[in-house]
Scaffold this motif. Structure first.
Motif, short mmCIF file in Angstrom:
data_model
loop_
_atom_site.label_atom_id
_atom_site.label_comp_id
_atom_site.label_asym_id
_atom_site.label_seq_id
_atom_site.Cartn_x
_atom_site.Cartn_y
_atom_site.Cartn_z
N ASP A 1 7.47 18.71 20.77
CA ASP A 1 6.31 18.81 19.67
C ASP A 1 5.50 17.23 20.25
OD1 ASP A 1 5.39 20.56 17.23
OD2 ASP A 1 5.30 18.31 16.71
N VAL A 2 4.44 16.94 19.56
CA VAL A 2 3.12 16.41 19.80
C VAL A 2 3.51 15.39 19.19
CG1 VAL A 2 2.33 17.02 21.81
CG2 VAL A 2 1.23 17.81 19.64
N LEU A 3 3.31 16.22 17.72
CA LEU A 3 3.30 15.23 16.09
C LEU A 3 4.74 14.39 15.94
CD1 LEU A 3 1.83 14.55 13.66
CD2 LEU A 3 2.32 16.79 13.01
N ALA A 4 5.83 15.27 16.41
CA ALA A 4 6.84 15.02 16.63
C ALA A 4 7.39 13.60 17.39
CB ALA A 4 8.07 15.49 16.66
N LEU A 5 7.21 13.75 18.95
CA LEU A 5 6.83 12.43 19.81
C LEU A 5 6.19 11.31 18.94
CD1 LEU A 5 5.52 14.39 23.32
CD2 LEU A 5 7.43 12.96 22.21
N ALA A 6 4.69 11.26 18.08
CA ALA A 6 3.97 10.93 17.74
C ALA A 6 4.68 9.86 16.40
CB ALA A 6 2.50 10.48 17.26
N LEU A 7 5.29 10.68 15.55
CA LEU A 7 6.44 10.31 14.51
C LEU A 7 7.80 9.35 15.24
CD1 LEU A 7 6.59 12.62 11.94
CD2 LEU A 7 5.72 10.76 11.91
N SER A 8 8.13 9.35 16.51
CA SER A 8 8.98 8.85 16.90
C SER A 8 8.86 7.79 17.88
CB SER A 8 9.82 9.98 17.98
OG SER A 8 10.16 10.52 17.76
N HIS A 9 7.33 7.24 17.46
CA HIS A 9 6.49 5.84 18.33
C HIS A 9 6.52 6.09 19.43
CE1 HIS A 9 8.38 3.39 14.89
NE2 HIS A 9 8.21 4.56 13.77
N VAL A 10 6.88 7.36 19.24
CA VAL A 10 5.64 7.48 21.33
C VAL A 10 4.18 7.76 21.48
CG1 VAL A 10 6.14 8.72 23.18
CG2 VAL A 10 7.31 8.45 22.09
N GLU A 11 3.14 7.49 21.57
CA GLU A 11 1.62 7.42 22.33
C GLU A 11 1.91 8.33 23.57
OE1 GLU A 11 -0.30 3.84 21.42
OE2 GLU A 11 0.48 3.23 19.91
N GLY A 12 0.74 9.25 23.99
CA GLY A 12 0.30 9.41 25.51
C GLY A 12 -0.65 10.81 24.91
N VAL A 13 -0.46 11.46 25.76
CA VAL A 13 -1.50 12.77 26.17
C VAL A 13 -0.96 13.80 27.11
CG1 VAL A 13 -3.68 11.19 25.93
CG2 VAL A 13 -2.72 11.30 28.38
N GLN A 14 -0.80 15.01 26.38
CA GLN A 14 -0.96 16.15 28.21
C GLN A 14 -1.14 17.31 27.38
OE1 GLN A 14 3.77 14.57 26.30
NE2 GLN A 14 3.71 16.94 25.53
N LEU B 1 0.81 5.32 13.02
CA LEU B 1 0.02 5.46 12.27
C LEU B 1 1.13 4.14 11.42
CD1 LEU B 1 -2.87 8.08 10.87
CD2 LEU B 1 -2.77 6.07 12.65
N PRO B 2 1.90 3.06 11.76
CA PRO B 2 2.51 1.69 11.37
C PRO B 2 1.72 1.55 10.25
CG PRO B 2 1.40 0.56 13.33
CD PRO B 2 0.58 2.24 12.99
N VAL B 3 0.54 1.90 9.38
CA VAL B 3 0.60 1.11 7.96
C VAL B 3 0.80 2.54 7.19
CG1 VAL B 3 -1.88 0.72 6.26
CG2 VAL B 3 -1.62 -0.55 8.96
N LEU B 4 1.16 3.32 7.35
CA LEU B 4 1.17 4.42 6.62
C LEU B 4 2.15 4.90 6.88
CD1 LEU B 4 -1.88 6.73 6.22
CD2 LEU B 4 -1.25 4.58 4.54
N GLY B 5 3.12 4.87 9.03
CA GLY B 5 4.10 5.39 8.78
C GLY B 5 4.17 6.82 9.46
N LEU C 1 0.89 -1.01 -0.14
CA LEU C 1 0.05 0.44 0.24
C LEU C 1 1.01 1.42 -0.30
CD1 LEU C 1 -3.13 0.28 1.94
CD2 LEU C 1 -1.84 1.99 2.17
N VAL C 2 1.14 2.19 -1.25
CA VAL C 2 1.32 3.19 -1.51
C VAL C 2 0.20 4.62 -1.32
CG1 VAL C 2 3.39 4.62 -2.32
CG2 VAL C 2 3.21 2.09 -2.57
N PRO C 3 0.57 5.32 0.13
CA PRO C 3 -0.54 6.54 0.23
C PRO C 3 0.31 8.03 -1.43
CG PRO C 3 1.22 6.71 1.72
CD PRO C 3 1.55 5.28 1.47
N ILE D 1 -7.24 18.03 14.44
CA ILE D 1 -6.49 16.93 13.93
C ILE D 1 -5.71 17.00 12.95
CG2 ILE D 1 -7.17 14.00 12.34
CD1 ILE D 1 -9.09 14.48 15.34
N LEU D 2 -4.39 16.28 13.37
CA LEU D 2 -3.03 16.66 12.68
C LEU D 2 -2.40 15.33 12.30
CD1 LEU D 2 -1.30 19.34 15.20
CD2 LEU D 2 -2.46 19.67 13.29
N ILE D 3 -2.43 15.07 10.82
CA ILE D 3 -1.67 13.89 10.48
C ILE D 3 0.06 14.53 9.76
CG2 ILE D 3 -1.68 12.34 8.53
CD1 ILE D 3 -4.80 13.24 8.75
#
Length: 745
Positions: A238-251, A268-272, A146-148, A200-202
């Motif tokens: 930055d929370v988006l940078a944390l998400a892209l570093s495979h970190v999950e959480g709320v703050q 999101l591992p499917v899309l990276g 699958l290629v986005p 929502i940020l992607i």
């Protein structure tokens, strides 16, 4: 008496009333309680809302993640099903794609969100396509990929690449199905339930940089934003940078716009990609802030009601005390009656009883005290009148000043010497009242003895050598006086000073007549004394052989006595001439070093005769000086003869010369009997001899040091000494290099 009570009442009113203090304390207690409850409620509510919001965001981001993964899984599975169909395998084997269009139409009819299909051979060559085509097949390690697809508006869709295999599981070609994601993005980016500020940020990582793909709802202009290096944004939290570093959480964090937000983030591992759901903290906590405003209004109303209630309660509680204080204010001379009127049964009633008892006692004490004060006042008045009478009868002038040097009081004798009555002098500076002169010269303002006494807190004693005079204000005549000033101290605290002075004009006149008499008597004694010495010398030389031994002894005693008398007459004449200014210094220029060597030679022989060691310290260089050589010789001869005379055999005498910038110092020191401490202040007085000297030598006249002091005054120099009894004495002569035209004194 009534005015005094009124004044006390006014003073009481000016102070804080006990009633208002009690009311204030109650109000403060209520304010503290209400404030504590309000703030506690506010912060508890804020903490609860914050936790609830973060929990809601966490649930929402998980739901969004599940929605995206479910859709992508369905798209992948449907593409696999299409690739396994016989007609797809047949088209790949034959290299013809006529049946691809009907299949695409069927998918659209089934409302499958496909926008294009493309067939490729096993070698990667395109066989045919329908809708939006795909140009090439990427390398595939698995059977599906699958290629986005990212365009200028963000995520535009995705391609699912599927291997087409035959029954023997041999690769025959590739099927590419392209899906659109508008409906999916509409669902994912929809967050109306969280409010207007929710987003929502992607985002994804592109060449180690953080790129924001979606940050607005579908339909609004959305262009990918480059937020900088992923590493830097991660360090910034930055929370988006944390998400892209495979970190999950709320703050609670700061978003890309710089606003404070609550955020939940996941990878999101499917899309990276990284997924973030955020909402502005102000909107999330708006209900809490509204509740805080409500609490503030309620608290203010409660405080107003509490203040009114506090005043009422305090008024009732303090009423007995206020009545008691009003009765106490009325107590005073002539009004000592105090009736008990408080019946509360508590400490206030006890205080009322004690006050009534104290009022009775104070009445008795006050009546006795009035009589005692009257007696003491009368006694103090009598003592004051006695002291004032004594002060006025004293012939010495007395001036009293405060610590700043202002005149506080003076007696009648001071009025006569100053030439100004007391009323005119009070409050003036002592420099204006006592216009002193020292040796007939006005005293400089900073050197006034009274001010010096106040400054140093030490007495100023009357010294015969210091000749004070005061300028009479009316006739302008200088009146010679003796002056002494004593500080008034209370422990170490300076209160002022007392100056005592009296007219010594008559004493000066008597002293002058005495000097004239001594001069005349000495002058008249020289002629018979010379005749007596001549006949003694004649008898000694001419009739020595005819005289018996006893007669010759008598002649020697007569000769010694005549010489002693001659020295005394010479000393008296020198003193009288110096006092009467009859001797004028004859200034000469000479080398002081050569002079000292000549004098030292004379003194060595004199000391040798008395069996006393003599040490001389004279510099090798020339010492030019301009002064009277004869008068200087008299001074040194007097000092050295005293040093030898009052030093026991075996002792030592030392004479030294030192050069200073403007003067020479000549010191004569000995190891003799010294000068008793009690006699040192009178050592330069005329005809004075110390007690220990009179016991050792009965021939001295007491004029040597007196003459030496007057000689040094006439030469513009000075003579000083220091001495310790039984240890020796050091005399120091200060001789200026150039003699003043006018003597110092």
């Amino acid at each position: 008496m009534l005015k005094s009570r009124q004044r006390r009442s006014t003073e009481l009113l000016q102070h804080k009333s006990f009633l208002w203090r009690v009311a204030l304390y109650m109000l403060l207690l209520a304010a503290l309680t209400v404030g504590t409850l309000s703030f506690s409620s506010f912060f508890i509510a804020r903490s609860y809302v914050e936790r609830a919001t973060l929990a809601q965001l966490s649930s929402l981001v998980a739901a969004k993640e599940d929605s995206i993964e479910e859709r992508l899984r369905q798209d992948r599975e449907y593409a696999v099903l299409l690739a396994s169909r016989r007609e797809i395998l047949q088209m790949v084997n034959t290299g013809k794609s006529e049946e691809l269009a009907p299949l695409f139409a069927q998918l659209l009819h089934e409302e499958i969100p496909v926008v294009g299909m493309t067939l490729f051979s096993a070698d990667g060559d395109a066989i045919g396509s329908v809708g939006i085509s795909t140009s090439r097949v990427p390398p595939m390690a698995a059977r599906t990929k699958l290629v986005p697809l990212i365009e200028e508006s963000g995520w535009a869709g995705h391609n699912v690449f599927v291997q087409v295999r035959d029954d023997a599981d041999v690769l025959q070609g590739f099927l590419v199905v392209r899906y659109e994601v508008e409906e999916l993005l509409t669902d994912v980016l929809s967050v109306e339930t969280l409010g207007d500020t929710a987003e929502i940020l992607i985002g994804e990582v592109r060449e180690e940089e953080l790129v924001l793909l979606h940050y607005r709802p579908v339909g609004q202009f959305n262009q990918p934003l480059n937020l900088g290096l992923l590493r830097d944004q991660y360090n910034f939290g930055d929370v988006l940078a944390l998400a892209l570093s495979h970190v999950e959480g709320v703050q609670e964090a700061e978003d890309y716009r710089g606003n404070q937000v609550f955020a939940a983030y996941r990878y999101l591992p499917v899309l990276g990609w990284g997924l973030v759901v955020k909402v502005d903290t102000r909107q999330a906590l708006s209900g809490v802030f509204a509740m805080g405003a409500t609490l503030a209004v309620v608290s203010l109303v409660l405080l107003i009601l509490t203040a009114l209630l506090s005043v009422v309660i305090a008024h009732n509680v303090t009423a007995p005390l206020r009545r008691l204080s009003r009765k106490v204010l009325l107590l005073g001379p002539g009004h000592w009656g105090f009736h008990k009127s408080v019946h509360t049964g508590d400490e206030v009633e006890m205080l009322d009883r004690v006050t009534a008892d104290l009022a009775c006692r104070l009445k008795v004490v006050y009546e006795n005290l009035e009589e005692e004060v009257r007696v003491q006042t009368e006694a103090q008045r009598e003592e004051y009148e006695k002291a004032r009478t004594i002060l006025e009868s004293i012939q010495h002038g007395i001036v009293v000043v405060d610590k700043k040097g202002m005149v506080l009081d003076q007696n009648a004798a001071a009025d006569g010497l100053i030439g100004c009555n007391k009323l005119s002098c009070l409050g003036k500076s002592v420099q204006e009242v006592l216009r002193l002169h020292l040796h007939k010269r006005p005293v400089e303002p900073g050197k006034h003895p009274v001010l010096g006494c106040l400054r140093k807190k030490v007495p100023v004693r009357a010294v015969p050598e210091v000749r004070w005079s005061i300028l009479h204000e009316k006739n302008g005549v200088l009146i010679p006086i003796t002056l002494s000033v004593t500080p008034i101290l209370d422990g170490k605290k300076l209160l002022g000073a007392i100056a005592v002075f009296y007219d010594i004009t008559e004493e000066r006149r008597v002293d002058y007549l005495k000097s004239e008499f001594i001069s005349l008597a000495s002058h008249q004694l020289r002629t018979p004394l010379s005749t007596l010495q001549w006949y003694i010398e004649l008898l000694t030389s001419a009739g020595e052989k005819k005289l018996s031994g006893e007669q010759r002894e008598y002649l020697r005693e007569m000769e010694i006595a005549s010489r002693r008398m001659a020295r005394l007459v010479d000393a008296l004449l020198h003193a009288a001439r110096l006092e009467g200014k009859a001797i004028k210094p004859n200034r000469q220029n000479f080398d002081l070093r050569e002079f000292m060597e000549d004098v030292a030679e004379e003194l060595r022989s004199f000391a040798k005769t008395s069996k006393i060691a003599c040490e001389v310290q004279i510099p090798d260089r020339k010492c030019p000086v301009s002064t009277d050589v004869i008068l200087l010789h008299i001074v040194l001869q007097n000092l050295f003869s005293n040093a030898v005379k009052y030093t026991l055999p075996g002792g030592q005498v030392e004479i030294a010369l030192q050069e200073k910038p403007t003067a020479y110092e000549i010191t004569v020191s000995d190891t003799g009997i010294g000068i008793p401490k009690g006699d040192q202040k009178r050592i330069f007085e005329r005809l004075f001899r110390a007690d220990n000297v009179r016991q050792l030598d009965t021939d001295g006249s007491g004029l040597g040091l007196y003459i030496s002091r007057m000689v040094m005054d006439s030469l513009g120099g000075d003579i000083r000494f220091r001495s310790s009894e039984e240890k020796g004495t050091v005399f120091t002569v200060y001789l200026p290099k150039k003699m003043r035209k006018t003597p110092k004194r």
